[in-house]
Design a protein around this motif. Structure first.
Motif, PDB file in Angstrom:
ATOM      1  N   ARG A  25     -50.372  24.157  14.024  1.00 46.71           N
ATOM      2  CA  ARG A  25     -49.225  23.562  13.728  1.00 46.71           C
ATOM      3  C   ARG A  25     -49.267  23.043  12.215  1.00 46.71           C
ATOM      4  O   ARG A  25     -48.075  23.240  11.491  1.00 46.71           O
ATOM      5  CB  ARG A  25     -49.259  22.129  14.430  1.00 46.71           C
ATOM      6  N   GLN A  27     -50.669  24.819   9.666  1.00 49.01           N
ATOM      7  CA  GLN A  27     -50.346  26.106   8.996  1.00 49.01           C
ATOM      8  C   GLN A  27     -48.840  26.523   9.274  1.00 49.01           C
ATOM      9  O   GLN A  27     -48.282  26.910   8.151  1.00 49.01           O
ATOM     10  CB  GLN A  27     -51.347  27.127   9.462  1.00 49.01           C
ATOM     11  N   ARG A  28     -48.400  26.269  10.281  1.00 43.28           N
ATOM     12  CA  ARG A  28     -46.850  26.654  10.441  1.00 43.28           C
ATOM     13  C   ARG A  28     -46.009  25.599   9.683  1.00 43.28           C
ATOM     14  O   ARG A  28     -45.016  26.176   9.141  1.00 43.28           O
ATOM     15  CB  ARG A  28     -46.666  26.301  11.851  1.00 43.28           C
ATOM     16  N   ASP A  29     -46.234  24.381   9.463  1.00 40.05           N
ATOM     17  CA  ASP A  29     -45.392  23.575   8.800  1.00 40.05           C
ATOM     18  C   ASP A  29     -45.575  23.970   7.109  1.00 40.05           C
ATOM     19  O   ASP A  29     -44.450  24.010   6.638  1.00 40.05           O
ATOM     20  CB  ASP A  29     -46.169  21.921   9.045  1.00 40.05           C
ATOM     21  N   ASP A  31     -46.221  26.883   6.041  1.00 42.10           N
ATOM     22  CA  ASP A  31     -45.411  28.334   6.015  1.00 42.10           C
ATOM     23  C   ASP A  31     -43.889  27.867   6.046  1.00 42.10           C
ATOM     24  O   ASP A  31     -43.230  28.462   5.254  1.00 42.10           O
ATOM     25  CB  ASP A  31     -45.752  29.189   7.166  1.00 42.10           C
ATOM     26  N   ASP A  32     -43.473  26.762   6.903  1.00 41.18           N
ATOM     27  CA  ASP A  32     -41.868  26.512   6.807  1.00 41.18           C
ATOM     28  C   ASP A  32     -41.625  25.978   5.433  1.00 41.18           C
ATOM     29  O   ASP A  32     -40.449  26.184   5.137  1.00 41.18           O
ATOM     30  CB  ASP A  32     -41.673  25.642   7.911  1.00 41.18           C
ATOM     31  N   GLN A  33     -42.357  25.124   4.930  1.00 47.37           N
ATOM     32  CA  GLN A  33     -42.158  24.594   3.664  1.00 47.37           C
ATOM     33  C   GLN A  33     -42.024  25.517   2.458  1.00 47.37           C
ATOM     34  O   GLN A  33     -41.085  25.760   1.705  1.00 47.37           O
ATOM     35  CB  GLN A  33     -43.101  23.413   3.293  1.00 47.37           C
ATOM     36  N   PHE A  35     -41.571  28.957   2.997  1.00 48.03           N
ATOM     37  CA  PHE A  35     -39.962  29.595   3.057  1.00 48.03           C
ATOM     38  C   PHE A  35     -39.018  28.913   2.748  1.00 48.03           C
ATOM     39  O   PHE A  35     -38.100  29.415   2.064  1.00 48.03           O
ATOM     40  CB  PHE A  35     -39.940  29.973   4.526  1.00 48.03           C
ATOM     41  N   ALA A  36     -38.989  27.414   2.904  1.00 43.64           N
ATOM     42  CA  ALA A  36     -37.727  26.763   2.518  1.00 43.64           C
ATOM     43  C   ALA A  36     -37.560  26.807   1.119  1.00 43.64           C
ATOM     44  O   ALA A  36     -36.712  26.935   0.256  1.00 43.64           O
ATOM     45  CB  ALA A  36     -37.870  25.441   3.027  1.00 43.64           C
ATOM     46  N   ARG A  39     -36.663  30.299  -0.192  1.00 40.54           N
ATOM     47  CA  ARG A  39     -35.346  30.601  -0.055  1.00 40.54           C
ATOM     48  C   ARG A  39     -34.330  29.941  -0.882  1.00 40.54           C
ATOM     49  O   ARG A  39     -33.335  30.457  -1.520  1.00 40.54           O
ATOM     50  CB  ARG A  39     -34.975  30.088   1.477  1.00 40.54           C
ATOM     51  N   LYS A  52     -52.437  25.682   1.872  1.00 40.95           N
ATOM     52  CA  LYS A  52     -52.302  26.789   2.607  1.00 40.95           C
ATOM     53  C   LYS A  52     -53.396  27.563   2.663  1.00 40.95           C
ATOM     54  O   LYS A  52     -53.816  28.057   3.776  1.00 40.95           O
ATOM     55  CB  LYS A  52     -51.001  27.569   2.106  1.00 40.95           C
TER      56      LYS A  52
END
Length: 154
Positions: A25, A27-29, A31-33, A35-36, A39, A52
């Motif tokens: 969880r 690591q996923r959070d 990665d989402d940050q 990516f945002a 982007r 990370k």
């Protein structure tokens, strides 16, 4: 810097406060940050990149340790003895502090990690911090500071 990341990763991997889902969880959070930020074409903070790396290495170390424990049952006894002998988990200390509403953060200032308080804690968290922090020796205080650095605001 690389030794510091490896040392923190090893401490996290040995911690009993995180299970496999928590590692995934976190690591996923992260990665989402990332990516945002990518982007939106904004720079990625170095602290986020370090976090990370730390979490990824800790996750690999944890998986490696679990596999070696499954294959060699005799390695389980010394590790249990070491954990009960030390009797202190800085991530557990930080988790309890955060659960009480604690808002202190750790900052990496080059050769040291400092704990700072920008926002006011709840009275319960402040009392827990004062009682717990002052009772710790210098080595355990630095372990708690590293745990605060890794956990960040979460």
């Amino acid at each position: 810097m690389q030794n510091n990341i490896s040392q923190i990763s090893q401490e996290i991997a040995r911690s009993t406060s995180f299970d496999a889902y928590s590692f995934w969880r976190i690591q996923r959070d992260i990665d989402d940050q990332v990516f945002a930020l990518a982007r939106n074409r904004t720079p990625i903070p170095i602290e986020l990149a370090r976090l990370k790396d730390v979490v990824a290495k800790a996750r690999v170390l944890r998986r490696t340790n679990l596999r070696s424990r499954d294959t060699d049952a005799s390695s389980l006894l010394p590790e249990i003895t070491v954990q009960t002998f030390q009797g202190f988990d800085p991530f557990d200390f930080v988790a309890r502090y955060r659960a009480l509403g604690g808002l202190r953060l750790a900052v990496d200032v080059g050769f040291a990690i400092e704990v700072r308080q920008w926002d006011k804690d709840t009275p319960e968290a402040d009392s827990f911090w004062i009682r717990g922090w002052t009772a710790l020796d210098q080595k355990r205080q630095s372990a708690v500071a590293r745990a605060l650095l890794v956990r960040g605001r979460f």
